[in-house]
Each structure stands twice: as structure tokens, then as C-alpha cells.
Design a protein around this motif. Structure first.
Motif, PDB file in Angstrom:
ATOM      1  N   LEU A 141      -5.567  15.417  11.662  1.00  0.00           N
ATOM      2  CA  LEU A 141      -5.871  16.753  12.188  1.00  0.00           C
ATOM      3  C   LEU A 141      -7.380  17.006  12.173  1.00  0.00           C
ATOM      4  O   LEU A 141      -7.927  17.596  13.097  1.00  0.00           O
ATOM      5  N   TRP A 142      -8.033  16.545  11.120  1.00  0.00           N
ATOM      6  CA  TRP A 142      -9.478  16.763  10.981  1.00  0.00           C
ATOM      7  C   TRP A 142     -10.245  15.971  12.021  1.00  0.00           C
ATOM      8  O   TRP A 142     -11.192  16.467  12.626  1.00  0.00           O
ATOM      9  N   ASP A 143      -9.820  14.714  12.229  1.00  0.00           N
ATOM     10  CA  ASP A 143     -10.496  13.853  13.200  1.00  0.00           C
ATOM     11  C   ASP A 143      -9.446  13.014  13.912  1.00  0.00           C
ATOM     12  O   ASP A 143      -9.080  11.930  13.440  1.00  0.00           O
ATOM     13  N   PRO A 144      -8.902  13.491  15.029  1.00  0.00           N
ATOM     14  CA  PRO A 144      -7.831  12.787  15.735  1.00  0.00           C
ATOM     15  C   PRO A 144      -8.175  11.350  16.106  1.00  0.00           C
ATOM     16  O   PRO A 144      -7.278  10.515  16.268  1.00  0.00           O
ATOM     17  N   THR A 173       0.839  -1.196   0.000  1.00  0.00           N
ATOM     18  CA  THR A 173       0.000   0.000   0.000  1.00  0.00           C
ATOM     19  C   THR A 173       0.873   1.243   0.000  1.00  0.00           C
ATOM     20  O   THR A 173       1.816   1.348   0.781  1.00  0.00           O
ATOM     21  N   LYS A 174       0.568   2.189  -0.879  1.00  0.00           N
ATOM     22  CA  LYS A 174       1.281   3.463  -0.925  1.00  0.00           C
ATOM     23  C   LYS A 174       0.760   4.366   0.188  1.00  0.00           C
ATOM     24  O   LYS A 174      -0.444   4.611   0.291  1.00  0.00           O
ATOM     25  N   ARG A 175       1.657   4.864   1.014  1.00  0.00           N
ATOM     26  CA  ARG A 175       1.246   5.753   2.102  1.00  0.00           C
ATOM     27  C   ARG A 175       1.084   7.179   1.567  1.00  0.00           C
ATOM     28  O   ARG A 175       2.029   7.763   1.036  1.00  0.00           O
ATOM     29  N   GLN A 176      -0.119   7.726   1.693  1.00  0.00           N
ATOM     30  CA  GLN A 176      -0.391   9.106   1.293  1.00  0.00           C
ATOM     31  C   GLN A 176      -0.180   9.996   2.521  1.00  0.00           C
ATOM     32  O   GLN A 176      -1.107  10.284   3.270  1.00  0.00           O
ATOM     33  N   ASN A 177       1.063  10.414   2.739  1.00  0.00           N
ATOM     34  CA  ASN A 177       1.427  11.018   4.023  1.00  0.00           C
ATOM     35  C   ASN A 177       0.692  12.332   4.314  1.00  0.00           C
ATOM     36  O   ASN A 177       0.259  12.569   5.443  1.00  0.00           O
ATOM     37  N   VAL A 178       0.527  13.186   3.298  1.00  0.00           N
ATOM     38  CA  VAL A 178      -0.158  14.459   3.535  1.00  0.00           C
ATOM     39  C   VAL A 178      -1.636  14.226   3.815  1.00  0.00           C
ATOM     40  O   VAL A 178      -2.220  14.817   4.734  1.00  0.00           O
ATOM     41  N   MET A 179      -2.258  13.351   3.039  1.00  0.00           N
ATOM     42  CA  MET A 179      -3.670  13.043   3.259  1.00  0.00           C
ATOM     43  C   MET A 179      -3.880  12.401   4.635  1.00  0.00           C
ATOM     44  O   MET A 179      -4.845  12.718   5.345  1.00  0.00           O
ATOM     45  N   GLU A 180      -2.946  11.519   5.027  1.00  0.00           N
ATOM     46  CA  GLU A 180      -3.044  10.882   6.339  1.00  0.00           C
ATOM     47  C   GLU A 180      -2.942  11.924   7.451  1.00  0.00           C
ATOM     48  O   GLU A 180      -3.749  11.941   8.384  1.00  0.00           O
ATOM     49  N   ARG A 181      -1.967  12.815   7.325  1.00  0.00           N
ATOM     50  CA  ARG A 181      -1.769  13.854   8.333  1.00  0.00           C
ATOM     51  C   ARG A 181      -2.999  14.760   8.430  1.00  0.00           C
ATOM     52  O   ARG A 181      -3.454  15.111   9.524  1.00  0.00           O
ATOM     53  N   LEU A 182      -3.559  15.110   7.276  1.00  0.00           N
ATOM     54  CA  LEU A 182      -4.741  15.969   7.248  1.00  0.00           C
ATOM     55  C   LEU A 182      -5.934  15.285   7.911  1.00  0.00           C
ATOM     56  O   LEU A 182      -6.689  15.912   8.672  1.00  0.00           O
ATOM     57  N   SER A 183      -6.086  13.992   7.665  1.00  0.00           N
ATOM     58  CA  SER A 183      -7.209  13.258   8.268  1.00  0.00           C
ATOM     59  C   SER A 183      -7.062  13.170   9.781  1.00  0.00           C
ATOM     60  O   SER A 183      -8.048  13.261  10.516  1.00  0.00           O
TER      61      SER A 183
END
Length: 233
Positions: free
Chosen positions: A222-225, A210-220
Motif C-alpha cells: 500500500l505504501w509503495d505499490p 521464510t516466515k511470511r509477515q502478511n500485515v507488513m507485506e500488505r502495508l508495504s
């Protein structure tokens, strides 16, 4: 529209001049509006770029794993048929080491030999291979094409044994050229399911990448800890 006069050999001619007074105001307002819009767009682009780079810079995972497979403390689950041993962990790690070595020397046959005959292999782009031969043939093409000259890096997150003959290994991983990347720079998350076959050798029955989408993961996060894994909070 005003005029100015100039003298030439042919006589006197009239030339238009820029509007002055009330007629000049609409053009001035249009230029002002354009400058405001351009400035606002520039600020928005810079803010978006800054936000992206901040998210990227703060997105390194906390759990990076171990560089050596044998350094991982395994989870051992007993079943009616028994429990895996430390020797089994070494054997599993030997198979994964052989896999990496085969990749590093671009040996598609040797790579395929680390899988069971009916193994499945799913790449991070969703390509699904079935069987050892399919896996070997695809990597023969890859080693001469997309991944030519690359090495394979892993950082091991966990090893779980389910009885004496089945193991699930998770890792961070990536291909690379030149210097080996750090664990934080590995862009894939991988799962290997290995089984002990009748000849006593451990081989990979299923692999998923699986490719890690680091920015999307970080944003998610922050949006919902609450969506963050416990180990990453």
C-alpha cells in the motif's frame, strides 16, 4: 470549605463538605481533561486495531500455487548436458512427498534421507543446519517437542529445472494439527534446491524457509505499490 453539623450523644460536631463555587472549577476541569484523554486513547486504540484487522483480512496472496507437485508446469532450461524430462519432475515430486510423509509419521531418519549428505537447511527463525545427520538429529528432537503431532502442508508455486540434474522448487508451506490449512493460510514461503545424485535419486541439497509477515507485506504494498511482485499486482 464549608461545614455541616450533626448531632450525636456527645454533642454537636462539624463535618467538611465538598467545595462549591469557584473552588470547584479546577477539579471539574481536571475531570473533563481526563475524560477527553481517555476517550482519545480509546478511539486511537480502536482505530489501530481496526486497521490491523483490515490489513490482515486483505493480505491473502493472489498466487496460491498447486496442492499437487505434479500439477505444476515446470520450466525446463536446457544445458550442454541435456534437459530434464517429465519423469524427472515426477521423481522430484516423489522426493518431496517422501519428505512430507516422513514428517507426518515423525520419522527423523526418513526425513534426513531426503537430503544430500552435505545439505544445508535454514529455518524461518534463521537456524542453519549443515549436513544430513545434523538435519535428522534436530528433527528427532523437534518431533518429540515443538512440532510433536503436527503434519506438513505444501502448496507448490513453481518448479524450475536447470539442465537434467538440478531443480529449484518454491512453495507455500506450514505445519498444522487437525484439518489441513488452505493455501491462503500457509504462513511460510519455501525454496528447495534438489540435485540428481550418482545413484539416480533426487535429493534436497539446500532448503530455505521464510516466515511470511502478511500485515507488513500488505502495508508495504500500500505504501509503495511498485514493491509488489508482478503476479500480486
Amino acid at each position: 470549605m464549608g461545614t455541616t453539623t450533626t448531632s450525636t450523644d456527645a454533642g454537636t460536631t462539624a463535618e467538611p463538605t465538598a467545595p462549591t463555587g469557584p473552588a470547584a472549577k479546577p477539579a471539574t476541569r481536571r475531570r473533563t481533561v481526563k475524560r477527553i484523554l481517555l476517550g482519545g486513547t480509546l478511539v486511537t486504540v480502536l482505530a489501530a486495531a481496526g486497521g490491523y484487522f483490515w490489513l490482515d483480512a486483505t493480505s491473502d496472496p493472489k498466487v496460491l500455487g498447486k496442492a499437487e507437485c505434479t500439477a505444476v508446469t515446470p520450466s525446463l532450461t536446457a544445458t550442454a548436458s541435456g534437459r530434464a524430462t517429465a519423469g524427472d519432475q515426477r521423481a522430484v515430486c516423489t522426493t518431496l512427498r517422501a519428505l512430507t510423509d516422513a514428517w507426518d509419521r515423525a520419522d527423523a531418519t526418513g526425513y534426513g534421507e531426503q537430503f544430500t549428505a552435505d545439505a544445508t537447511y535454514t529455518t524461518y527463525v534463521g537456524t542453519h543446519y549443515q549436513g544430513r545427520q545434523d538435519i535428522a538429529d534436530a528433527h528427532r528432537a523437534l518431533f518429540g517437542g515443538f512440532v510433536e503431532g503436527t503434519g506438513l502442508a505444501d502448496s507448490f508455486l513453481g518448479i524450475r529445472f536447470y539442465g537434467p540434474d538440478t531443480a529449484v522448487v518454491t512453495s507455500r508451506g506450514d505445519t498444522y494439527k487437525g484439518d489441513r490449512p488452505s493455501a491462503a493460510d500457509l504462513t511460510k514461503t519455501q525454496t528447495y534446491t534438489l540435485v540428481r545424485e550418482g545413484d539416480g535419486h533426487w535429493r534436497i541439497a539446500a532448503f530455505h524457509n521464510t516466515k511470511r509477515q502478511n500485515v507488513m507485506e500488505r502495508l508495504s504494498f500500500l505504501w509503495d505499490p511498485a514493491t509488489a511482485p508482478e503476479a500480486e499486482k
